[in-house]
Scaffold this motif. Structure first.
Motif, PDB file in Angstrom:
ATOM      1  N   ASN A 141       0.857  -1.177   0.000  1.00  0.00           N
ATOM      2  CA  ASN A 141       0.000   0.000   0.000  1.00  0.00           C
ATOM      3  C   ASN A 141       0.899   1.234   0.000  1.00  0.00           C
ATOM      4  O   ASN A 141       1.117   1.868   1.032  1.00  0.00           O
ATOM      5  CB  ASN A 141      -0.926  -0.016   1.224  1.00  0.00           C
ATOM      6  CG  ASN A 141      -1.967   1.070   1.175  1.00  0.00           C
ATOM      7  OD1 ASN A 141      -2.200   1.675   0.136  1.00  0.00           O
ATOM      8  ND2 ASN A 141      -2.576   1.338   2.315  1.00  0.00           N
ATOM      9  N   LEU A 142       1.434   1.567  -1.169  1.00  0.00           N
ATOM     10  CA  LEU A 142       2.473   2.588  -1.266  1.00  0.00           C
ATOM     11  C   LEU A 142       1.937   3.974  -1.570  1.00  0.00           C
ATOM     12  O   LEU A 142       0.931   4.128  -2.268  1.00  0.00           O
ATOM     13  CB  LEU A 142       3.461   2.221  -2.377  1.00  0.00           C
ATOM     14  CG  LEU A 142       4.175   0.888  -2.253  1.00  0.00           C
ATOM     15  CD1 LEU A 142       5.089   0.682  -3.448  1.00  0.00           C
ATOM     16  CD2 LEU A 142       4.951   0.803  -0.962  1.00  0.00           C
ATOM     17  N   ILE A 143       2.646   4.959  -1.070  1.00  0.00           N
ATOM     18  CA  ILE A 143       2.410   6.340  -1.453  1.00  0.00           C
ATOM     19  C   ILE A 143       3.325   6.591  -2.641  1.00  0.00           C
ATOM     20  O   ILE A 143       4.544   6.418  -2.537  1.00  0.00           O
ATOM     21  CB  ILE A 143       2.735   7.287  -0.286  1.00  0.00           C
ATOM     22  CG1 ILE A 143       1.785   7.002   0.862  1.00  0.00           C
ATOM     23  CG2 ILE A 143       2.688   8.739  -0.736  1.00  0.00           C
ATOM     24  CD1 ILE A 143       2.210   7.573   2.181  1.00  0.00           C
ATOM     25  N   THR A 144       2.730   6.942  -3.759  1.00  0.00           N
ATOM     26  CA  THR A 144       3.514   7.171  -4.968  1.00  0.00           C
ATOM     27  C   THR A 144       3.383   8.622  -5.413  1.00  0.00           C
ATOM     28  O   THR A 144       2.498   9.354  -4.970  1.00  0.00           O
ATOM     29  CB  THR A 144       3.065   6.242  -6.113  1.00  0.00           C
ATOM     30  OG1 THR A 144       1.687   6.501  -6.415  1.00  0.00           O
ATOM     31  CG2 THR A 144       3.248   4.780  -5.742  1.00  0.00           C
ATOM     32  N   PHE A 145       4.265   9.003  -6.293  1.00  0.00           N
ATOM     33  CA  PHE A 145       4.302  10.359  -6.823  1.00  0.00           C
ATOM     34  C   PHE A 145       4.240  10.287  -8.343  1.00  0.00           C
ATOM     35  O   PHE A 145       4.527   9.240  -8.925  1.00  0.00           O
ATOM     36  CB  PHE A 145       5.606  11.053  -6.393  1.00  0.00           C
ATOM     37  CG  PHE A 145       5.737  11.166  -4.903  1.00  0.00           C
ATOM     38  CD1 PHE A 145       5.297  12.309  -4.245  1.00  0.00           C
ATOM     39  CD2 PHE A 145       6.278  10.140  -4.146  1.00  0.00           C
ATOM     40  CE1 PHE A 145       5.398  12.415  -2.865  1.00  0.00           C
ATOM     41  CE2 PHE A 145       6.387  10.236  -2.770  1.00  0.00           C
ATOM     42  CZ  PHE A 145       5.940  11.375  -2.136  1.00  0.00           C
ATOM     43  N   ASN A 146       3.872  11.413  -8.962  1.00  0.00           N
ATOM     44  CA  ASN A 146       3.975  11.472 -10.421  1.00  0.00           C
ATOM     45  C   ASN A 146       4.961  12.568 -10.794  1.00  0.00           C
ATOM     46  O   ASN A 146       5.203  13.494 -10.010  1.00  0.00           O
ATOM     47  CB  ASN A 146       2.604  11.635 -11.097  1.00  0.00           C
ATOM     48  CG  ASN A 146       2.036  13.021 -10.969  1.00  0.00           C
ATOM     49  OD1 ASN A 146       2.620  13.990 -11.466  1.00  0.00           O
ATOM     50  ND2 ASN A 146       0.899  13.147 -10.309  1.00  0.00           N
ATOM     51  N   LEU A 179       5.202  -1.586 -10.805  1.00  0.00           N
ATOM     52  CA  LEU A 179       5.464  -1.453  -9.379  1.00  0.00           C
ATOM     53  C   LEU A 179       4.395  -2.217  -8.610  1.00  0.00           C
ATOM     54  O   LEU A 179       3.209  -1.961  -8.766  1.00  0.00           O
ATOM     55  CB  LEU A 179       5.440   0.022  -8.971  1.00  0.00           C
ATOM     56  CG  LEU A 179       5.693   0.313  -7.499  1.00  0.00           C
ATOM     57  CD1 LEU A 179       7.139  -0.002  -7.140  1.00  0.00           C
ATOM     58  CD2 LEU A 179       5.362   1.769  -7.188  1.00  0.00           C
ATOM     59  N   ILE A 180       4.832  -3.189  -7.797  1.00  0.00           N
ATOM     60  CA  ILE A 180       3.870  -3.958  -6.993  1.00  0.00           C
ATOM     61  C   ILE A 180       4.124  -3.811  -5.497  1.00  0.00           C
ATOM     62  O   ILE A 180       3.324  -4.268  -4.686  1.00  0.00           O
ATOM     63  CB  ILE A 180       3.857  -5.454  -7.372  1.00  0.00           C
ATOM     64  CG1 ILE A 180       5.219  -6.093  -7.110  1.00  0.00           C
ATOM     65  CG2 ILE A 180       3.410  -5.637  -8.811  1.00  0.00           C
ATOM     66  CD1 ILE A 180       5.200  -7.602  -7.139  1.00  0.00           C
ATOM     67  N   GLY A 181       5.246  -3.187  -5.137  1.00  0.00           N
ATOM     68  CA  GLY A 181       5.546  -3.031  -3.720  1.00  0.00           C
ATOM     69  C   GLY A 181       6.885  -2.379  -3.499  1.00  0.00           C
ATOM     70  O   GLY A 181       7.532  -1.903  -4.424  1.00  0.00           O
ATOM     71  N   GLN A 182       7.271  -2.392  -2.247  1.00  0.00           N
ATOM     72  CA  GLN A 182       8.553  -1.820  -1.835  1.00  0.00           C
ATOM     73  C   GLN A 182       9.039  -2.608  -0.624  1.00  0.00           C
ATOM     74  O   GLN A 182       8.258  -2.943   0.255  1.00  0.00           O
ATOM     75  CB  GLN A 182       8.342  -0.357  -1.475  1.00  0.00           C
ATOM     76  CG  GLN A 182       9.581   0.354  -1.005  1.00  0.00           C
ATOM     77  CD  GLN A 182       9.297   1.829  -0.839  1.00  0.00           C
ATOM     78  OE1 GLN A 182       9.377   2.581  -1.787  1.00  0.00           O
ATOM     79  NE2 GLN A 182       8.970   2.247   0.372  1.00  0.00           N
ATOM     80  N   ILE A 183      10.327  -2.899  -0.606  1.00  0.00           N
ATOM     81  CA  ILE A 183      10.923  -3.611   0.535  1.00  0.00           C
ATOM     82  C   ILE A 183      11.934  -2.680   1.187  1.00  0.00           C
ATOM     83  O   ILE A 183      12.698  -2.004   0.498  1.00  0.00           O
ATOM     84  CB  ILE A 183      11.561  -4.958   0.101  1.00  0.00           C
ATOM     85  CG1 ILE A 183      11.942  -5.809   1.307  1.00  0.00           C
ATOM     86  CG2 ILE A 183      12.737  -4.772  -0.831  1.00  0.00           C
ATOM     87  CD1 ILE A 183      10.836  -6.635   1.856  1.00  0.00           C
ATOM     88  N   PRO A 223      12.280  -0.558  -4.723  1.00  0.00           N
ATOM     89  CA  PRO A 223      10.980  -0.822  -5.327  1.00  0.00           C
ATOM     90  C   PRO A 223      10.949  -2.288  -5.788  1.00  0.00           C
ATOM     91  O   PRO A 223      11.970  -2.842  -6.185  1.00  0.00           O
ATOM     92  CB  PRO A 223      10.937   0.111  -6.539  1.00  0.00           C
ATOM     93  CG  PRO A 223      12.104   1.028  -6.398  1.00  0.00           C
ATOM     94  CD  PRO A 223      13.080   0.382  -5.481  1.00  0.00           C
ATOM     95  N   VAL A 224       9.783  -2.897  -5.720  1.00  0.00           N
ATOM     96  CA  VAL A 224       9.613  -4.281  -6.158  1.00  0.00           C
ATOM     97  C   VAL A 224       8.779  -4.242  -7.441  1.00  0.00           C
ATOM     98  O   VAL A 224       7.671  -3.697  -7.448  1.00  0.00           O
ATOM     99  CB  VAL A 224       8.913  -5.134  -5.087  1.00  0.00           C
ATOM    100  CG1 VAL A 224       8.771  -6.573  -5.553  1.00  0.00           C
ATOM    101  CG2 VAL A 224       9.685  -5.073  -3.762  1.00  0.00           C
ATOM    102  N   LEU A 225       9.344  -4.786  -8.520  1.00  0.00           N
ATOM    103  CA  LEU A 225       8.670  -4.772  -9.812  1.00  0.00           C
ATOM    104  C   LEU A 225       8.368  -6.188 -10.281  1.00  0.00           C
ATOM    105  O   LEU A 225       9.163  -7.099 -10.075  1.00  0.00           O
ATOM    106  CB  LEU A 225       9.541  -4.100 -10.879  1.00  0.00           C
ATOM    107  CG  LEU A 225       9.986  -2.672 -10.660  1.00  0.00           C
ATOM    108  CD1 LEU A 225      10.754  -2.176 -11.881  1.00  0.00           C
ATOM    109  CD2 LEU A 225       8.826  -1.760 -10.372  1.00  0.00           C
ATOM    110  N   LYS A 226       7.223  -6.324 -10.927  1.00  0.00           N
ATOM    111  CA  LYS A 226       6.863  -7.575 -11.595  1.00  0.00           C
ATOM    112  C   LYS A 226       6.387  -7.199 -12.988  1.00  0.00           C
ATOM    113  O   LYS A 226       5.446  -6.416 -13.130  1.00  0.00           O
ATOM    114  CB  LYS A 226       5.765  -8.308 -10.828  1.00  0.00           C
ATOM    115  CG  LYS A 226       5.438  -9.658 -11.415  1.00  0.00           C
ATOM    116  CD  LYS A 226       4.481 -10.417 -10.541  1.00  0.00           C
ATOM    117  CE  LYS A 226       4.268 -11.806 -11.125  1.00  0.00           C
ATOM    118  NZ  LYS A 226       3.419 -12.599 -10.254  1.00  0.00           N
ATOM    119  N   GLU A 227       7.084  -7.729 -13.979  1.00  0.00           N
ATOM    120  CA  GLU A 227       6.786  -7.430 -15.379  1.00  0.00           C
ATOM    121  C   GLU A 227       6.773  -5.925 -15.627  1.00  0.00           C
ATOM    122  O   GLU A 227       5.912  -5.400 -16.320  1.00  0.00           O
ATOM    123  CB  GLU A 227       5.474  -8.090 -15.791  1.00  0.00           C
ATOM    124  CG  GLU A 227       5.528  -9.609 -15.701  1.00  0.00           C
ATOM    125  CD  GLU A 227       4.190 -10.270 -15.989  1.00  0.00           C
ATOM    126  OE1 GLU A 227       3.240  -9.577 -16.421  1.00  0.00           O
ATOM    127  OE2 GLU A 227       4.097 -11.484 -15.785  1.00  0.00           O
TER     128      GLU A 227
END
Length: 156
Positions: A31-36, A133-137, A126-130
């Motif tokens: 449940n990440l806070i993202t920016f543009n 962005l799907i998450g962050q560790i 950041p955790v990426l799948k294909e």
């Protein structure tokens, strides 16, 4: 020395999951806070302070990771504003974000991730799948994973 078949069978039946099998996906934040990239640095600073975070991923409209913005990136704009005697913060996230972002795969073993943290001295990946962005560790997530694994799998 010969081992009995029954002894090998019992060992296999009571085998516990090894801590090495715990992966990033098991402990990453989702449940990440993202920016543009079109947000102003002022907006980014406001979000960082209100949410009490030190940085976050920058994504495009398709949730593709395009960068990371941090408190340090915001400070660069503050210093620039002081130098130009301009209290406004007109810069955009895209002008200050890091774009050469090292990411991690969700299947990465937590011990391998811990080693990456030590080698690269980052606070989060950041955790990426294909490509998405799907998450962050974070380092804290890794410590929690090791603590949890120790309680179940390691002798004290």
């Amino acid at each position: 020395m010969v081992k009995s078949y029954q002894g090998a069978f019992i060992k296999k039946e009571t085998k516990q999951e090894e801590p090495n099998s715990v992966s990033v996906k098991d402990y990453m934040a989702t449940n990440l806070i993202t920016f543009n990239e079109h947000q102003t640095i002022y907006e980014a600073m406001d979000i960082l302070m209100k949410k009490k975070i030190s940085g976050g991923p920058v994504v495009d409209e398709n949730n593709n990771l395009i960068g990371v913005i941090s408190e340090g990136d915001c400070l660069k704009e503050i210093v620039k504003g002081k130098y130009n005697n301009s209290p406004k913060l007109p810069g955009l996230v895209k002008d200050y974000m890091a774009t050469n972002v090292i990411h991690i795969d969700p299947e990465t073993n937590i011990f391998e991730a811990a080693n990456m943290f030590l080698r690269m001295r980052f606070r989060r990946f950041p955790v990426l799948k294909e490509g998405k962005l799907i998450g962050q560790i974070s380092q804290r997530d890794i410590m929690r994973a090791v603590r949890d694994s120790q309680e179940v799998n390691w002798k004290h």
